[in-house]
Design an enzyme around this catalytic site. Structure first.
Site, PDB file in Angstrom:
ATOM      1  N   ASP A 178       1.112  -1.101   0.146  1.00  0.00           N
ATOM      2  CA  ASP A 178       0.000   0.223   0.162  1.00  0.00           C
ATOM      3  C   ASP A 178       0.962   1.332  -0.110  1.00  0.00           C
ATOM      4  O   ASP A 178       1.754   1.442   0.556  1.00  0.00           O
ATOM      5  CB  ASP A 178      -1.064   0.047   0.946  1.00  0.00           C
ATOM      6  CG  ASP A 178      -1.428   1.294   1.453  1.00  0.00           C
ATOM      7  OD1 ASP A 178      -1.687   2.332   0.471  1.00  0.00           O
ATOM      8  OD2 ASP A 178      -2.476   1.226   2.525  1.00  0.00           O
ATOM      9  N   LYS A 207       3.021  11.372  -3.455  1.00  0.00           N
ATOM     10  CA  LYS A 207       1.811  10.714  -3.853  1.00  0.00           C
ATOM     11  C   LYS A 207       0.755  11.375  -5.072  1.00  0.00           C
ATOM     12  O   LYS A 207      -0.059  11.619  -6.177  1.00  0.00           O
ATOM     13  CB  LYS A 207       1.041   9.252  -3.547  1.00  0.00           C
ATOM     14  CG  LYS A 207      -0.078   8.772  -4.393  1.00  0.00           C
ATOM     15  CD  LYS A 207      -0.403   7.998  -2.717  1.00  0.00           C
ATOM     16  CE  LYS A 207      -1.867   7.228  -3.313  1.00  0.00           C
ATOM     17  NZ  LYS A 207      -2.175   6.063  -2.245  1.00  0.00           N
ATOM     18  N   GLU A 237      -6.555   1.393  -4.160  1.00  0.00           N
ATOM     19  CA  GLU A 237      -7.182   0.871  -2.954  1.00  0.00           C
ATOM     20  C   GLU A 237      -8.406   0.322  -2.194  1.00  0.00           C
ATOM     21  O   GLU A 237      -8.305  -0.872  -1.455  1.00  0.00           O
ATOM     22  CB  GLU A 237      -6.919   1.806  -1.928  1.00  0.00           C
ATOM     23  CG  GLU A 237      -5.531   2.029  -2.075  1.00  0.00           C
ATOM     24  CD  GLU A 237      -5.149   3.886  -2.176  1.00  0.00           C
ATOM     25  OE1 GLU A 237      -5.743   4.579  -1.677  1.00  0.00           O
ATOM     26  OE2 GLU A 237      -3.614   3.950  -2.170  1.00  0.00           O
ATOM     27  N   ASP A 240     -12.915   5.590   1.399  1.00  0.00           N
ATOM     28  CA  ASP A 240     -11.396   5.410   2.149  1.00  0.00           C
ATOM     29  C   ASP A 240     -11.320   7.058   2.594  1.00  0.00           C
ATOM     30  O   ASP A 240     -10.695   7.479   1.345  1.00  0.00           O
ATOM     31  CB  ASP A 240     -10.643   3.941   0.935  1.00  0.00           C
ATOM     32  CG  ASP A 240      -9.162   4.366   0.949  1.00  0.00           C
ATOM     33  OD1 ASP A 240      -9.067   5.389   2.353  1.00  0.00           O
ATOM     34  OD2 ASP A 240      -8.606   3.675   0.471  1.00  0.00           O
TER      35      ASP A 240
END
Ligand code: AMP
Length: 607
Positions: free
Chosen positions: A8, A70, A171, A193
């Site tokens: 992850d 990211k 994810e 999420d």
């Protein structure tokens, strides 16, 4: 059997897992932590630091410490998100040679995939230390809402890190895999999420025999815990300015300390009702006097500061349920993922929206890596019965004549998939067509993300509309796109695996869009245009025939002059739309033309 790790790669923290003897486990790092900060730094001596050790020195080396890379991966230099990051980051972000983003650490420029590769490499080493053997294969997760450029760049990062990324998975899907693994359940599940940098929501059907089918997915790749931290920083900075008249943003080191303190306060407020932010010697007043920052932040103030951000996530949930054509009552379980879901207000908002208590059985920081490991193991084990059916988060298509976006694969289509559509040329004797591949939801091409372009040359000369080109889009299981175009008469074919369009500047893209003469025309659009054009031209001719008469009759009244001006404007607009071959715009004018025609006829009939 070959070991595959699941990673992850988070905005704030990363986590690595593996399936051991049929059980997925998270691998702790050398410090015993199950997650590792996604931070990279270069010290004054030129030493590279990754993870906790980079985080620990972030305050004193703020300019050379990268966090939240990211948010920048796969983005173009002139995107609003990059502009925002340039303005708010403590490290230097500069323009790369291909309209891409570079990060400067100690005078050396790094691309974003290079930075992410350092984090991935660290995760690889953590796994290798634990397993006592080298690892070369990985499944890496990305936010469901990542577009093709962001997925490609993540894959590139894996390659730079020496990892064979055998699959990229979303994810929330990974979270659902972990939630449903080995439980033999049949349920419709929503995965909410909310992480450090991104928000995602996915609705999945978990079926018998390990079938995981995503029904819909949506999100915002620029909405996360960092935004909540930024609200706290703003609150602290403005309070300090009121008190001392000094802007703490001018000082990079002060800003980094504020960032740390804001995140810490936010996390504390998930378990206590108020907390003190205490930053001694935050800045000098300029009169050899050090100033301290001390303020109490309550949970209630934090909730007020972040209320609209939480509301945004709820709005996206609402939209996603609509897309999935599901009522709230049809969602049987809500799984919370991401560190931010520890915030009580977020749990309450999710509960209020879905009208059920969210499942707290999964560990929000670990569940995604565990799911990636489960998928990794399934990919190398033929005996495993697990089917993962994910969807494409964005519609895919090409730009057609008139700057329209012609969709080939709709949003939320199950992948892998492929679609074919036949287009025709837009000019007589056109020997080349340019295919602009795009991803997005807007009908206007320029609002969507340009993924790549290619030119099919050597078409046989023929009148416009007579050369048929078959365009095929393919999305593989990683969500990565390839496109093929074929001249049906000659069999001539060109294809590309769409790669990041870093080579193009905004101006180049713009001029490509303006220079649309070599684009294809969708047959349907073209027929639609011809029909609209005929109708509009007929009305214009009739209006113009009545014009002299009407002008004479109404010339004396104020109302008449006004009506004539309006009529002229409508005719001009319709002509311009015809000129541009814009079917939608022509259709828009038909109503006005009809009204004018009716009015003109009425005026003439009365006399
Ligand atoms: P992730 O990307 O899933 O690792 O989530 C990281 C985000 O969750 C960061 O913004 C953290 O500050 C935030 N976070 C972690 N723990 C907590 C907590 N106890 N309360 C609120 N936010 C938290």
């Amino acid at each position: 059997m070959e070991k595959v790790i699941g990673i992850d790669l988070g905005t704030t923290n990363s986590c690595v897992a593996i399936v051991e003897n049929g059980t997925p486990v998270v691998i702790p790092n050398r410090g015993g932590y199950k997650t590792t900060p996604s931070m990279v730094a270069v010290t004054e001596a030129g030493k590279r630091l990754v993870g906790h050790i980079a985080k620990r020195q972030a305050i004193t080396n703020a300019e050379n410490t990268v966090y939240a890379a990211k948010r920048l991966i796969g983005r173009k230099w002139n995107s609003p998100q990059v502009k925002n990051a340039v303005a708010t980051s403590s490290y230097r972000i500069v323009e790369g040679p291909h309209n891409d983003v570079r990060i400067v650490l100690r005078d050396k420029e790094f691309s974003v995939p290079e930075i992410s590769a350092m984090v991935l490499q660290e995760m690889k080493v953590i796994a290798e230390d634990y397993l006592g053997e080298t690892v070369s294969k990985a499944v890496v997760t990305v936010p469901a809402y990542f577009n093709d450029n962001q997925r490609q760049a993540t894959k590139d990062a894996g390659e730079i890190a020496g990892l064979d990324v055998i699959r990229i998975i979303n994810e929330p899907t990974a979270a659902a895999l972990s939630y449903g693994f080995g439980r033999n359940i049949e349920k419709t599940v929503a995965v909410y999420d909310f992480g450090g940098g991104t928000f995602d929501i996915s609705i999945l059907e978990i079926g018998a025999h390990g079938v995981f089918k995503v029904i819909a997915t949506a999100g915002d790749t620029f909405l996360g815990g960092e935004d909540v931290d930024a609200r706290i920083i703003d609150w602290l900075v403005s309070g300090f300015k009121e008190e001392h008249g000094i802007d703490l943003r001018q000082d990079r080191m002060a800003l980094q300390r504020l960032k740390d303190a804001a995140e810490k306060a936010k996390c504390e407020l998930s378990s206590v009702r108020e907390t003190e932010v205490n930053l001694p010697f935050i800045i000098s007043s300029g009169r050899n006097e050090a100033l301290h920052l001390q303020r109490t932040l309550t949970r209630q103030t934090l909730e007020e500061l972040s209320d609209d951000l939480i509301e945004r996530t709820v709005d996206i949930c609402k939209q996603t349920l609509e897309d999935a054509k599901l009522g709230k009552d049809e969602v049987e379980e809500v799984v919370l993922v991401g560190g931010m879901t520890r915030m009580p207000k977020i749990q309450q908002s999710v509960q209020a929206f879905f009208e059920k208590e969210p499942n707290k059985g999964v560990h929000p920081d670990e569940v995604v890596a565990l799911g990636a490991a489960i998928q990794g193991a399934a990919l190398v084990d033929d005996k495993q019965e697990m089917v993962l059916l994910d969807v494409t988060p964005h519609a895919l298509g090409i730009m057609t004549f008139g700057s329209y976006f012609e969709e080939l694969i709709p949003q939320n289509t199950t992948v892998p998939t492929h679609r074919t559509k036949i287009f025709t040329t837009s000019r007589d004797n056109q020997t080349a067509v340019k295919i602009l591949v795009m991803q997005g939801e807007s009908q206007r091409a320029e609002d969507n993300e340009l993924l790549g372009e290619f030119i099919l040359t050597g078409l046989r000369r023929a009148p416009k509309g007579q050369v048929e080109i078959e365009v095929t889009f393919e999305i593989n299981a990683d969500g990565i796109v390839s496109v093929r175009a074929k001249d049906l008469e000659t069999g001539l074919e060109q294809s590309i695996q769409v790669t990041a369009t870093s080579g193009l500047t905004k101006d180049e893209i713009k001029s490509m869009m303006e220079n649309a003469k070599d684009d294809l025309v969708d047959r349907r659009t073209s027929e639609e245009f011809e029909a609209a054009k005929q109708e509009a031209e007929k009305l214009i001719a009739e209006i113009e025939k009545l014009f002299p008469q009407v002008q004479q009759i109404v010339a004396s009244s104020d109302f008449g002059r006004d009506a004539i001006e309006k009529a002229k404007a409508i005719v001009d607009k319709a002509r311009a739309a015809i000129e541009k071959r814009d079917a939608a715009a022509v259709k828009e004018q038909i109503e006005g033309l009809t009204r004018t025609h009716r009015m003109f006829k009425g005026v003439v009939a009365k006399t």
